[in-house]
Design an enzyme around this catalytic site. Structure first.
Site, PDB file in Angstrom:
ATOM      1  N   ALA A  77       0.834  -1.110  -0.014  1.00 11.79           N
ATOM      2  CA  ALA A  77      -0.081   0.186   0.084  1.00 11.79           C
ATOM      3  C   ALA A  77       0.952   1.106  -0.268  1.00 11.79           C
ATOM      4  CB  ALA A  77      -0.854  -0.064   1.132  1.00 11.79           C
ATOM      5  N   GLU A 108      -2.168   3.626 -12.647  1.00 13.32           N
ATOM      6  CA  GLU A 108      -3.257   3.682 -12.147  1.00 13.32           C
ATOM      7  C   GLU A 108      -4.580   4.555 -13.085  1.00 13.32           C
ATOM      8  OE1 GLU A 108      -3.105   5.057  -7.948  1.00 13.32           O
ATOM      9  OE2 GLU A 108      -1.645   3.586  -7.675  1.00 13.32           O
ATOM     10  N   HIS A 157      -6.386   1.744  -5.011  1.00 17.88           N
ATOM     11  CA  HIS A 157      -5.466   2.837  -4.372  1.00 17.88           C
ATOM     12  C   HIS A 157      -6.713   3.717  -3.219  1.00 17.88           C
ATOM     13  CE1 HIS A 157      -2.128   5.764  -4.586  1.00 17.88           C
ATOM     14  NE2 HIS A 157      -2.521   6.246  -3.369  1.00 17.88           N
ATOM     15  N   ILE A 158      -6.937   2.780  -2.075  1.00 17.25           N
ATOM     16  CA  ILE A 158      -7.950   3.678  -1.223  1.00 17.25           C
ATOM     17  C   ILE A 158      -7.337   3.434   0.420  1.00 17.25           C
ATOM     18  CG2 ILE A 158     -10.356   3.761  -2.564  1.00 17.25           C
ATOM     19  CD1 ILE A 158      -9.066   0.653  -0.225  1.00 17.25           C
TER      20      ILE A 158
HETATM   21  N1  LIG Z   1      -2.011   3.311  -0.394  1.00 15.13           N
HETATM   22  C1  LIG Z   1      -2.458   4.606   0.146  1.00 15.13           C
HETATM   23  O1  LIG Z   1      -3.440   5.393  -0.147  1.00 15.13           O
HETATM   24  C2  LIG Z   1      -1.356   5.424   0.883  1.00 15.13           C
HETATM   25  C3  LIG Z   1       0.101   5.254   0.687  1.00 15.13           C
HETATM   26  N2  LIG Z   1       0.840   6.050   1.160  1.00 15.13           N
HETATM   27  C4  LIG Z   1       2.276   5.766   0.868  1.00 15.13           C
HETATM   28  O2  LIG Z   1       2.922   5.339   2.129  1.00 15.13           O
HETATM   29  C5  LIG Z   1       4.319   6.035   2.086  1.00 15.13           C
HETATM   30  C6  LIG Z   1       4.839   5.863   3.684  1.00 15.13           C
HETATM   31  O3  LIG Z   1       3.877   6.647   4.335  1.00 15.13           O
HETATM   32  P1  LIG Z   1       4.582   7.341   5.783  1.00 15.13           P
HETATM   33  O4  LIG Z   1       4.902   6.042   6.416  1.00 15.13           O
HETATM   34  O5  LIG Z   1       3.603   8.191   6.167  1.00 15.13           O
HETATM   35  O6  LIG Z   1       6.003   7.805   5.424  1.00 15.13           O
HETATM   36  P2  LIG Z   1       7.102   8.010   6.371  1.00 15.13           P
HETATM   37  O7  LIG Z   1       8.181   8.986   5.643  1.00 15.13           O
HETATM   38  O8  LIG Z   1       6.720   8.422   7.607  1.00 15.13           O
HETATM   39  O9  LIG Z   1       8.032   6.841   6.403  1.00 15.13           O
HETATM   40  C7  LIG Z   1       8.456   6.089   5.352  1.00 15.13           C
HETATM   41  C8  LIG Z   1       9.789   5.430   6.088  1.00 15.13           C
HETATM   42  O10 LIG Z   1      10.422   4.563   4.810  1.00 15.13           O
HETATM   43  C9  LIG Z   1      11.871   4.476   4.934  1.00 15.13           C
HETATM   44  N3  LIG Z   1      12.701   4.271   3.840  1.00 15.13           N
HETATM   45  C10 LIG Z   1      12.627   5.224   2.844  1.00 15.13           C
HETATM   46  N4  LIG Z   1      13.558   4.669   1.944  1.00 15.13           N
HETATM   47  C11 LIG Z   1      13.501   3.231   2.201  1.00 15.13           C
HETATM   48  C12 LIG Z   1      14.259   2.433   1.832  1.00 15.13           C
HETATM   49  N5  LIG Z   1      14.997   2.241   0.502  1.00 15.13           N
HETATM   50  N6  LIG Z   1      14.273   1.121   2.482  1.00 15.13           N
HETATM   51  C13 LIG Z   1      13.710   1.157   3.801  1.00 15.13           C
HETATM   52  N7  LIG Z   1      13.082   2.144   4.201  1.00 15.13           N
HETATM   53  C14 LIG Z   1      12.882   3.307   3.477  1.00 15.13           C
HETATM   54  C15 LIG Z   1      12.031   5.841   5.725  1.00 15.13           C
HETATM   55  O11 LIG Z   1      13.271   5.791   6.595  1.00 15.13           O
HETATM   56  C16 LIG Z   1      10.837   5.988   6.618  1.00 15.13           C
HETATM   57  O12 LIG Z   1      11.158   5.669   7.842  1.00 15.13           O
HETATM   58  C17 LIG Z   1       4.122   7.313   1.532  1.00 15.13           C
HETATM   59  O13 LIG Z   1       5.094   7.809   1.060  1.00 15.13           O
HETATM   60  C18 LIG Z   1       3.091   7.209   0.411  1.00 15.13           C
HETATM   61  O14 LIG Z   1       3.764   6.676  -0.931  1.00 15.13           O
HETATM   62  C19 LIG Z   1       0.577   6.932   2.230  1.00 15.13           C
HETATM   63  C20 LIG Z   1      -0.689   7.218   2.438  1.00 15.13           C
HETATM   64  C21 LIG Z   1      -2.009   6.702   1.942  1.00 15.13           C
HETATM   65  O1  LIG Z   2      -1.526   9.737   1.000  1.00 17.88           O
HETATM   66  C1  LIG Z   2      -0.940   9.289  -0.015  1.00 17.88           C
HETATM   67  O2  LIG Z   2       0.318   9.210  -0.223  1.00 17.88           O
HETATM   68  C2  LIG Z   2      -1.691   8.395  -0.780  1.00 17.88           C
HETATM   69  O3  LIG Z   2      -1.220   7.571  -1.698  1.00 17.88           O
HETATM   70  C3  LIG Z   2      -3.150   8.506  -0.855  1.00 17.88           C
HETATM   71  O4  LIG Z   2      -3.468   9.248  -2.129  1.00 17.88           O
HETATM   72  P1  LIG Z   2      -4.879   9.617  -2.647  1.00 17.88           P
HETATM   73  O5  LIG Z   2      -5.174  10.948  -1.523  1.00 17.88           O
HETATM   74  O6  LIG Z   2      -5.844   8.697  -2.067  1.00 17.88           O
HETATM   75  O7  LIG Z   2      -4.830   9.986  -4.035  1.00 17.88           O
END
Ligand SMILES: NC(=O)C1=CN([C@@H]2O[C@H](COP(=O)(O)OP(=O)(O)OC[C@H]3O[C@@H](n4cnc5c(N)ncnc54)[C@H](O)[C@@H]3O)[C@@H](O)[C@H]2O)C=CC1
Ligand SMILES: O=C(O)C(=O)COP(=O)(O)O
Length: 412
Positions: free
Chosen positions: A239, A270, A293-294
């Site tokens: 995710a 997507e 992507h939810i």
């Molecule tokens: N599916 C969805 O709807 C959503 C997806 N996301 C994705 O989730 C990601 C993570 O979100 P958060 O936890 O808030 O970010 P964050 O920045 O708090 O955590 C990311 C972690 O990954 C680590 N990291 C970076 N590069 C790395 C690597 N090569 N190997 C291992 N660890 C590594 C960082 O040091 C950090 O601790 C976002 O950047 C976004 O892309 C976020 C929200 C919703």
């Molecule tokens: O917060 C993120 O990084 C997400 O991936 C969620 O994306 P969205 O706002 O659902 O298009």
């Protein structure tokens, strides 16, 4: 790029794309902004260019790519809001050098993603995706074979940041053993333990869940070699971002049984919006939970994101504060009632500040307060003065002539 002028709020055009929550629209309206254009999807390139050319403030989610090319159409653009966590879809360096701060919502959907991931871990360990698919086809396969409790199983978290840690805390409450891998040294929450590297994590985990951002280092970081290190029949949850996983290699491993099941929320390609078709090599595989992507799409998260990012954009527009901008020197500012505030964004080269101060002394305008922050390439200085509108306009014109100036603005 011509320098934008300061004007009434009703002339500030706010463009909100991808179904940004109504709470954002309300926030802008309550703050006196009435020129708001809303789209429920990411517009196609030509329309996006047209809209960006008119907009002063743009709000997007994960789908709209603000590349250098797209940003070059934003002649009036003064700020960008990512109404989500990830900002990989925005060329942050180009935005900074164009004097455009970018704001996001770093925590508002964290819990929503974590809850979904833990629920998926349970579903995968019970073989629910396959059983659900069979029932839908009129089949019946009541059996405990391949079905397991999560209690006592090992969850491997790759990327132990905001989401990864939340997933770990909830998983531990279910009795799971949590191990993690991160490129940074992280404080373990609860009984979570750092793995001795990614390979170690893959070899020990019953379920692997990915929570890294999209960066050059994470693009394609999970491919055939990583899958080969996993326990046979272990599960994968993604995710994070679609580019992190080699989706063809995953499809192959799901067909062969090397990977027992997967839950995938993000994809290398997507659809732009809900009416567009979804195409993926994972479509049709019974052992996969596919979601559009939810991960962060709950009403709670979206309402909060709408409020949080709109508040940051409004604060910047009204007050000049760049606190928590992801690409910009951060300046926290007091209110400026009774004084006029000038914003000067410039390339961070020697001598700019002395030229800025020189303008005020030449024009005989006394400085009440000055706030400066710099990044390696960009400087942001905010100057409060007691001046008439005419004086402020004159100062602004002079400031705009200083070599290295990226943007100026007057907040009356
Ligand atoms: N599916 C969805 O709807 C959503 C997806 N996301 C994705 O989730 C990601 C993570 O979100 P958060 O936890 O808030 O970010 P964050 O920045 O708090 O955590 C990311 C972690 O990954 C680590 N990291 C970076 N590069 C790395 C690597 N090569 N190997 C291992 N660890 C590594 C960082 O040091 C950090 O601790 C976002 O950047 C976004 O892309 C976020 C929200 C919703
Ligand atoms: O917060 C993120 O990084 C997400 O991936 C969620 O994306 P969205 O706002 O659902 O298009």
């Amino acid at each position: 790029m011509s320098l934008p002028t300061s004007f009434p709020k009703s002339d500030i055009r706010v463009l909100l794309l991808e179904g940004v929550a109504p709470t954002a629209v309300e926030s802008f309206r309550n703050a006196g902004y009435s020129n708001i254009q809303v789209y429920d999807k990411s517009p196609p390139p030509e329309l996006l260019h047209q809209e960006i050319a008119q907009a002063h403030i743009v709000g997007i989610r994960s789908r709209t790519h603000l590349t250098a090319e797209v940003l070059s159409h934003g002649r009036r653009l003064m700020a960008v809001g990512a109404f989500c966590i990830g900002t990989n879809q925005i060329d942050l360096d180009t935005a900074e050098l164009a004097g455009i701060p970018v704001f996001n919502a770093p925590y508002s959907n964290t819990r929503s993603v974590a809850e979904l991931v833990v629920a998926e871990a349970i579903m995968l360990m019970r073989g629910i995706p396959q059983k659900n698919a069979q029932c839908h086809r009129g089949g019946w396969s009541k059996s405990a074979a391949g079905s397991h409790e999560v209690r006592g199983k090992t969850l491997g978290i790759v990327g132990y940041g905001h989401i990864g840690t939340q997933v770990g805390v909830i998983a531990e409450a279910l009795g799971m053993q949590v191990i993690f891998h991160d490129i940074e040294t992280k404080l373990s929450l609860g009984n979570a333990r750092m793995a001795m590297g990614l390979d170690d994590l893959l070899e020990r985990s019953d379920i692997v869940t990915l929570h890294v951002p999209e960066t050059p280092a994470t693009q394609g970081m999970f491919g055939q070699a990583q899958i080969a290190k996993m326990k046979t029949g272990a599960h994968l949850i993604n995710a994070s971002r679609g580019t992190v996983v080699d989706i063809d290699a995953l499809a192959e491993a799901l067909r062969s049984g090397k990977v027992g099941g997967a839950a995938v929320d993000v994809f290398p390609a997507e659809p732009q919006g809900n009416a567009d078709p979804f195409v993926s090599p994972l479509v049709g595989l019974d052992n996969v939970i596919l979601t559009p992507h939810i991960g962060g799409s709950t009403l709670e998260a979206q309402d909060n994101i709408g409020l949080e990012v709109a508040a940051k954009l409004i604060r910047y527009s009204d007050n000049g504060s760049t606190l928590s901008a992801v690409n910009f020197p951060e300046v926290t500012l007091p209110e400026h009632t009774g004084s006029t505030r000038l914003l000067h964004i410039h390339r961070n080269v020697p001598g700019v500040l002395s030229q800025v101060n020189d303008v005020f002394s030449r024009l005989g305008v006394n400085i009440d307060g000055q706030f400066l922050r710099t990044h390696p390439k960009v400087g942001y200085v905010v100057i409060d003065v007691t001046a008439t509108q005419e004086q402020a306009a004159q100062v602004r014109e002079e400031l705009g002539r200083i070599p290295g100036t990226l943007r100026t603005r007057v907040l009356y």
